[in-house]
Design an enzyme around this catalytic site. Structure first.
Site, PDB file in Angstrom:
ATOM      1  N   ARG A 112       0.519 -16.678 -83.517  1.00 37.82           N
ATOM      2  CA  ARG A 112      -0.306 -16.714 -82.514  1.00 37.82           C
ATOM      3  C   ARG A 112      -1.633 -15.879 -82.321  1.00 37.82           C
ATOM      4  O   ARG A 112      -2.677 -16.193 -81.897  1.00 37.82           O
ATOM      5  CB  ARG A 112       0.408 -16.447 -81.018  1.00 37.82           C
TER       6      ARG A 112
ATOM      7  N   HIS B  28       6.774 -22.882 -80.275  1.00 38.97           N
ATOM      8  CA  HIS B  28       7.906 -22.386 -79.444  1.00 38.97           C
ATOM      9  C   HIS B  28       8.983 -21.756 -80.266  1.00 38.97           C
ATOM     10  O   HIS B  28       9.264 -22.277 -81.359  1.00 38.97           O
ATOM     11  CB  HIS B  28       8.626 -23.293 -78.759  1.00 38.97           C
TER      12      HIS B  28
ATOM     13  N   THR C 234       3.428 -14.123 -76.336  1.00 34.31           N
ATOM     14  CA  THR C 234       3.201 -15.720 -75.654  1.00 34.31           C
ATOM     15  C   THR C 234       1.598 -15.938 -75.488  1.00 34.31           C
ATOM     16  O   THR C 234       1.209 -16.883 -75.697  1.00 34.31           O
ATOM     17  CB  THR C 234       3.802 -15.715 -74.259  1.00 34.31           C
TER      18      THR C 234
ATOM     19  N   ASN D 191      -0.366 -22.316 -77.383  1.00 36.69           N
ATOM     20  CA  ASN D 191       0.157 -21.009 -78.433  1.00 36.69           C
ATOM     21  C   ASN D 191       0.726 -21.683 -79.436  1.00 36.69           C
ATOM     22  O   ASN D 191       1.508 -20.769 -80.005  1.00 36.69           O
ATOM     23  CB  ASN D 191       0.655 -19.892 -77.435  1.00 36.69           C
TER      24      ASN D 191
HETATM   25  P1  GDP Z   1       7.610 -17.909 -75.039  1.00 36.19           P
HETATM   26  O1  GDP Z   1       9.110 -17.951 -75.347  1.00 36.19           O
HETATM   27  O2  GDP Z   1       6.830 -16.866 -75.644  1.00 36.19           O
HETATM   28  O3  GDP Z   1       7.139 -19.214 -75.355  1.00 36.19           O
HETATM   29  O4  GDP Z   1       7.381 -17.507 -73.549  1.00 36.19           O
HETATM   30  P2  GDP Z   1       8.371 -18.014 -72.319  1.00 36.19           P
HETATM   31  O5  GDP Z   1       9.573 -18.584 -72.691  1.00 36.19           O
HETATM   32  O6  GDP Z   1       8.384 -16.944 -71.327  1.00 36.19           O
HETATM   33  O7  GDP Z   1       7.203 -19.321 -72.033  1.00 36.19           O
HETATM   34  C1  GDP Z   1       6.976 -20.349 -72.328  1.00 36.19           C
HETATM   35  C2  GDP Z   1       5.770 -20.958 -71.857  1.00 36.19           C
HETATM   36  O8  GDP Z   1       5.665 -20.849 -70.266  1.00 36.19           O
HETATM   37  C3  GDP Z   1       4.577 -20.382 -72.546  1.00 36.19           C
HETATM   38  O9  GDP Z   1       4.458 -20.895 -73.814  1.00 36.19           O
HETATM   39  C4  GDP Z   1       3.595 -20.906 -71.463  1.00 36.19           C
HETATM   40  O10 GDP Z   1       3.130 -22.166 -71.733  1.00 36.19           O
HETATM   41  C5  GDP Z   1       4.325 -20.798 -70.253  1.00 36.19           C
HETATM   42  N1  GDP Z   1       4.286 -19.656 -69.381  1.00 36.19           N
HETATM   43  C6  GDP Z   1       5.085 -18.324 -69.721  1.00 36.19           C
HETATM   44  N2  GDP Z   1       4.856 -17.542 -68.844  1.00 36.19           N
HETATM   45  C7  GDP Z   1       3.876 -17.818 -68.134  1.00 36.19           C
HETATM   46  C8  GDP Z   1       2.965 -17.145 -66.725  1.00 36.19           C
HETATM   47  O11 GDP Z   1       2.913 -16.127 -66.828  1.00 36.19           O
HETATM   48  N3  GDP Z   1       1.848 -18.025 -66.628  1.00 36.19           N
HETATM   49  C9  GDP Z   1       1.607 -19.285 -67.103  1.00 36.19           C
HETATM   50  N4  GDP Z   1       0.599 -19.928 -66.626  1.00 36.19           N
HETATM   51  N5  GDP Z   1       2.285 -19.862 -67.907  1.00 36.19           N
HETATM   52  C10 GDP Z   1       3.436 -19.146 -68.610  1.00 36.19           C
HETATM   53 MG    MG Z   2      10.880 -18.631 -74.448  1.00 34.63          MG
END
Ligand code: GDP
Ligand code: MG
Length: 201
Positions: A136, A159, A125, A156
């Site tokens: 990424r 999605h 992420t 990033n």
């Molecule tokens: P992904 O599946 O790799 O995109 O990650 P997630 O589903 O866990 O998170 C989706 C989005 O939420 C990410 O692209 C970030 O913008 C945000 N996000 C996730 N985890 C965090 C965190 O620990 N801190 C912050 N500030 N944003 C987060």
């Molecule tokens: Mg996700």
């Protein structure tokens, strides 16, 4: 049982991916591994749709909030709130602003292990730590440290659904059944045919 080659996943090239002119590069990475594009739309996502997207899993806000609190604590910093849901809410607000800031490409990709393969190609992420060779890791440099201190969502590029269950829900949110096309790609023979008896003349 549904054949493994029918697995589908949702991918969104976020507005920064479009602005960085990475649409072709990103699509190529999924094409060259053997996945099949079965749905695509281009437009500016509505904030309400983004909210729905990130709340399909009712536990997601809490998880993100808990992770953020743990990472502040680990750095010896005070989290902005001790309530994970409150932090999750503010992450969703920032994501709404980011994801609706310009056009995005919403796609459905199909193929064996597509959910897992796409996540592998996309990378972790946080671009700062995502592996070299991933989308990424190769094309962007953002970090939680910088995005949190600037009060915005981390940029990033992309999605991708995190599990088969998430993919099913997300595909239903972004596409009607009619918009996903069932068709055969000629190269699927060499990827999936059991006998390979159609090659020699
Ligand atoms: P992904 O599946 O790799 O995109 O990650 P997630 O589903 O866990 O998170 C989706 C989005 O939420 C990410 O692209 C970030 O913008 C945000 N996000 C996730 N985890 C965090 C965190 O620990 N801190 C912050 N500030 N944003 C987060
Ligand atoms: Mg996700």
């Amino acid at each position: 049982m549904v054949h493994a080659s029918k697995e589908r996943t949702l991918v969104i090239i976020k507005p920064d991916g479009v602005q960085r002119s990475l649409v072709g590069e990103i699509i190529q990475r999924f094409e060259r591994v053997g996945l099949k594009l079965v749905g695509v739309k281009f437009g500016v996502p509505e904030e309400s749709r983004i909210e729905e997207h990130y709340t399909l899993d009712p536990e997601w806000k809490r998880r993100v909030g808990e992770r953020a609190i743990a990472s502040y604590t680990k750095k010896g910093e005070k989290p902005p709130s001790n309530d994970p849901i409150a932090i999750g809410d503010s992450v969703v607000e920032r994501l709404k602003k980011y994801m609706s800031s310009g056009p995005a490409v919403v796609m459905a990709w199909q193929g064996a292990h597509s959910v897992e393969l796409v996540r592998k190609l996309v990378g972790g992420t946080e671009p700062r730590s995502s592996d070299v060779g991933t989308i990424r890791g190769d094309f962007v440099l953002d970090s939680y440290a910088m995005s949190d201190s600037d009060g915005r969502a981390i940029r990033n590029l992309i999605h991708a659904s995190g599990s088969v269950e998430e993919a099913t829900q997300e595909l239903a949110l972004w596409f009607s059944e009619k918009e996903l096309v069932d068709y055969r790609l000629l190269q699927e023979g060499i990827l999936y045919d059991v006998n390979l008896d159609g090659i020699l003349e």
